[in-house]
Scaffold this motif. Sequence first.
Motif, PDB file in Angstrom:
ATOM      1  N   ASP A  40       0.835  -1.208   0.000  1.00 38.91           N
ATOM      2  CA  ASP A  40       0.000   0.000   0.000  1.00 38.91           C
ATOM      3  C   ASP A  40       0.871   1.259   0.000  1.00 38.91           C
ATOM      4  O   ASP A  40       0.568   2.242  -0.692  1.00 38.91           O
ATOM      5  CB  ASP A  40      -0.925   0.008   1.222  1.00 38.91           C
ATOM      6  N   PHE A  41       1.935   1.219   0.791  1.00 37.90           N
ATOM      7  CA  PHE A  41       2.810   2.392   0.880  1.00 37.90           C
ATOM      8  C   PHE A  41       3.522   2.633  -0.460  1.00 37.90           C
ATOM      9  O   PHE A  41       3.603   3.767  -0.940  1.00 37.90           O
ATOM     10  CB  PHE A  41       3.837   2.193   1.996  1.00 37.90           C
ATOM     11  N   ARG A  42       3.995   1.556  -1.091  1.00 38.79           N
ATOM     12  CA  ARG A  42       4.663   1.695  -2.385  1.00 38.79           C
ATOM     13  C   ARG A  42       3.689   2.214  -3.435  1.00 38.79           C
ATOM     14  O   ARG A  42       4.045   3.066  -4.269  1.00 38.79           O
ATOM     15  CB  ARG A  42       5.249   0.359  -2.829  1.00 38.79           C
ATOM     16  N   ALA A  43       2.450   1.739  -3.390  1.00 45.32           N
ATOM     17  CA  ALA A  43       1.441   2.192  -4.352  1.00 45.32           C
ATOM     18  C   ALA A  43       1.191   3.695  -4.221  1.00 45.32           C
ATOM     19  O   ALA A  43       0.985   4.392  -5.220  1.00 45.32           O
ATOM     20  CB  ALA A  43       0.143   1.416  -4.145  1.00 45.32           C
ATOM     21  N   ALA A  44       1.224   4.192  -2.992  1.00 46.27           N
ATOM     22  CA  ALA A  44       1.034   5.628  -2.767  1.00 46.27           C
ATOM     23  C   ALA A  44       2.205   6.420  -3.341  1.00 46.27           C
ATOM     24  O   ALA A  44       2.020   7.492  -3.946  1.00 46.27           O
ATOM     25  CB  ALA A  44       0.884   5.904  -1.272  1.00 46.27           C
ATOM     26  N   LEU A  45       3.419   5.908  -3.181  1.00 38.77           N
ATOM     27  CA  LEU A  45       4.607   6.612  -3.691  1.00 38.77           C
ATOM     28  C   LEU A  45       4.608   6.654  -5.221  1.00 38.77           C
ATOM     29  O   LEU A  45       5.029   7.655  -5.823  1.00 38.77           O
ATOM     30  CB  LEU A  45       5.886   5.934  -3.194  1.00 38.77           C
ATOM     31  N   VAL A  46       4.138   5.582  -5.858  1.00 37.49           N
ATOM     32  CA  VAL A  46       4.119   5.527  -7.323  1.00 37.49           C
ATOM     33  C   VAL A  46       3.246   6.638  -7.898  1.00 37.49           C
ATOM     34  O   VAL A  46       3.512   7.157  -8.992  1.00 37.49           O
ATOM     35  CB  VAL A  46       3.620   4.141  -7.790  1.00 37.49           C
ATOM     36  N   GLN A  47       2.209   7.045  -7.167  1.00 43.25           N
ATOM     37  CA  GLN A  47       1.264   8.050  -7.659  1.00 43.25           C
ATOM     38  C   GLN A  47       1.756   9.486  -7.480  1.00 43.25           C
ATOM     39  O   GLN A  47       1.107  10.423  -7.945  1.00 43.25           O
ATOM     40  CB  GLN A  47      -0.081   7.890  -6.926  1.00 43.25           C
ATOM     41  N   VAL A  48       2.895   9.666  -6.834  1.00 43.81           N
ATOM     42  CA  VAL A  48       3.388  11.033  -6.571  1.00 43.81           C
ATOM     43  C   VAL A  48       3.819  11.692  -7.881  1.00 43.81           C
ATOM     44  O   VAL A  48       4.624  11.123  -8.627  1.00 43.81           O
ATOM     45  CB  VAL A  48       4.573  11.010  -5.585  1.00 43.81           C
ATOM     46  N   PRO A  49       3.310  12.884  -8.191  1.00 50.51           N
ATOM     47  CA  PRO A  49       3.762  13.599  -9.395  1.00 50.51           C
ATOM     48  C   PRO A  49       5.262  13.893  -9.311  1.00 50.51           C
ATOM     49  O   PRO A  49       5.758  14.321  -8.275  1.00 50.51           O
ATOM     50  CB  PRO A  49       2.954  14.906  -9.353  1.00 50.51           C
ATOM     51  N   GLY A  50       5.997  13.649 -10.393  1.00 54.57           N
ATOM     52  CA  GLY A  50       7.434  13.888 -10.396  1.00 54.57           C
ATOM     53  C   GLY A  50       8.255  12.663 -10.058  1.00 54.57           C
ATOM     54  O   GLY A  50       9.482  12.703 -10.113  1.00 54.57           O
ATOM     55  N   VAL A  51       7.578  11.541  -9.706  1.00 50.82           N
ATOM     56  CA  VAL A  51       8.274  10.288  -9.412  1.00 50.82           C
ATOM     57  C   VAL A  51       8.232   9.404 -10.654  1.00 50.82           C
ATOM     58  O   VAL A  51       7.161   9.138 -11.203  1.00 50.82           O
ATOM     59  CB  VAL A  51       7.643   9.558  -8.205  1.00 50.82           C
ATOM     60  N   GLY A  52       9.421   8.941 -11.102  1.00 48.91           N
ATOM     61  CA  GLY A  52       9.492   8.097 -12.290  1.00 48.91           C
ATOM     62  C   GLY A  52       9.378   6.625 -11.970  1.00 48.91           C
ATOM     63  O   GLY A  52       8.614   5.903 -12.611  1.00 48.91           O
TER      64      GLY A  52
END
Length: 736
Positions: free
Chosen positions: A441-453
């Motif tokens: 769940d935490f990784r899924a949230a990070l993937v959605q961050v604008p500016g994260v490749g």
Amino acid sequence: MFARLGRVVVHHPWKVIGLWVVAIVAVLASAPEFSSTTDQSAFLPSHYESIQAMKLQEKAFPQNSAPAALIVVARQDGAPLSEADSASVLATSTELAGEHVKGVTGVHATPPSENRLIQVIAVQMDKVTNPADKTQGDAVKELREQLKQRVEGTELKAGITGLAASTLDQTESSEKGMAIIGIATIVLILVLLLVIFRSPVIALLPIVVIGAISGTVGGLIAMAAKAFDLEMDTSVNSILLVVLFGVGTDYILFLMFRYRERLRAGEDPKTAMVSAVARVGEAITSAAAAVIIAFMALVLSSLGMFRALGPALAIAVAVALVAGLTLVPAVVSLLGTKVFWPSKAWRNEPKSARFGAIGNAMGRRPGLFAAVSGGVLVLLSVLAIGFNPTFDLSSGSTSDASESVVYNKELLKGMPAGATQPSDVLLHSPGGALTADQLADFRAALVQVPGVGQVGQPQLSGDKTIADFQVTLTDAPESDAALDTVAGPLRDIAHAAAPEGTTSVVGGITSVYVDFKDAMNHDYKIVFPVAAILIMIVLALLLRSLVAPWYLMASVFLGFGATLGATVLVFQHFQGNSGLIFTMPVIMYLFVVALGTDYNILMVARLREEAQEGRSPREAAALSLRHTGPTVAAAGIILAGTFASMMLAGNNTLSQMGFAISVGIAIAAFVMAMFFTPALTALIGRAAWWPGRADRGKGGDPKPGKYAETYYNPEYSGVVESWSGQTWSNTGQRRE
């Protein structure tokens, strides 16, 4: 006090020189080795998030670190890599690992990029923070040689980028730049002093004296760093070189101008030097005190690099001051008038027609001079509003043709820009092991961050209470866009998405830069006001006035704003850069505010001296410009020219620094000290010296037979006066 010092030095020159030799030898023999660091995180306090993340990462993953170097492989024709090409890359990786290059702890090939345009070999190295340790740089050099041999004759091309390679290329570029700066500085000082004094002896005097004391300065700084556990940044050495030669030459110049003036007044060489030290000693000491205080105010900074830089530069200025008041007078007293050899011009009083005419014009219309010079300062200061600090230094700190820059561009063809130095998001569960669902769940949230490749799979600590998510940003790690991503959405979402009972922190070099920016904004609110108050105290003591320090400091900060505005105009608007180096306000504070105050003090000290001798405010301003204008102009040209030599180094970072400092010093000398300050003093009149009595003369009111014969005639452009000990000679007209 200064007259007594002058007499002791002049009458015992060999003893003074001997004491200096003993002091230099003693310091060099006992000083520890000077060391500095390139680790930016070493300069931040522990409460910042990036430092908390770094400590958590070191605790949980002591062997884990981002690759120090990246070997980027691509086809020469730009086509996608074939399976055979990829196999060749894997073989090359294995061969390089087998070379056991010193400092290299691991060499691992990664899969080709999704578009197969590039493939990366990650190189792990021993961590190095001391620039004196060349292990990583030497490793990059050896790997480059090995790599060149292995791709030669194939359809592949390869090069090394990443932090270690960039640092090596930047160091080599900086060394070349500093060599150019050093040569240009010495040549400039020699040429300008030859033009001013027409004597090779005086031209060589600063080079010899400053060269002799430079080792002492370095030794004292190393002692202070060891005694107070200061972390020195690698930029200290380059800045020290310019400060020592610039400030030291200025102080020598102030002394020699007054020495020549006293010789022309009829004094013998030894008496003239005693008089020069007595008359200019207080002004030089006050100017140096203001600079030292400004530098020392940096100990209040929350950033370790500035806390160390302040005392280092303060030591340099203090040693330059002591040498200017002792070593230089001792050497000159031995040489006598031969110091001017072969020129004979020192015997004749120059007409100073240009400065005399300007001074008289200012005496007639001080309001016009104050309005025009002040208007220039205000107009340029308005442009400072557009200042944007940037940490994107890599593009300007080395040549575009360097291997690290070329292959960083190749890397971007297949990977996000942040791949060179990924960020780390650490999730910590003090209460127990992290579950698979929590991690997903935490990784899924990070993937959605604008500016994260990209977001890598979590790496778990041995007890599974700490997880490290490697986050690759879409922008270069030092870019403004990357800083905005980390400071905003990445930290916000990472904190908010942390499961109940856990905490998260964002680390990596971009996070360090974000915290640097925050710490600097905090420092501006503390360091600048404290320095201003302390400098005002120095001015109040020198001028015995509670009024003058206020408008003098106002003019200095106007000069600061004007300098920043001019730099923004040239580099952000004309050249189209995204911003100026993030340390620019502090650099300008160090050199424009601190050193620019020198010229204000020199001019106002002469204004006070003229007022003490019975001049009216306007006459004092006119005569101060006539007598001190040439000194300020010469000192300003030398100091500004010294810093302008940094623009020859060939990279944008040093060009910005050189331009800003040289323009700032030129503004301080030719706008602020020469026109704005004396014009304001003339307008304010005798109230400028309140509650002191400078305007009433050293012996009270003007006395008939002495001061009554000297007065200011605005219609007469050739006012010339001199004090011969008992009487004044004056080509002006008798007061009716």
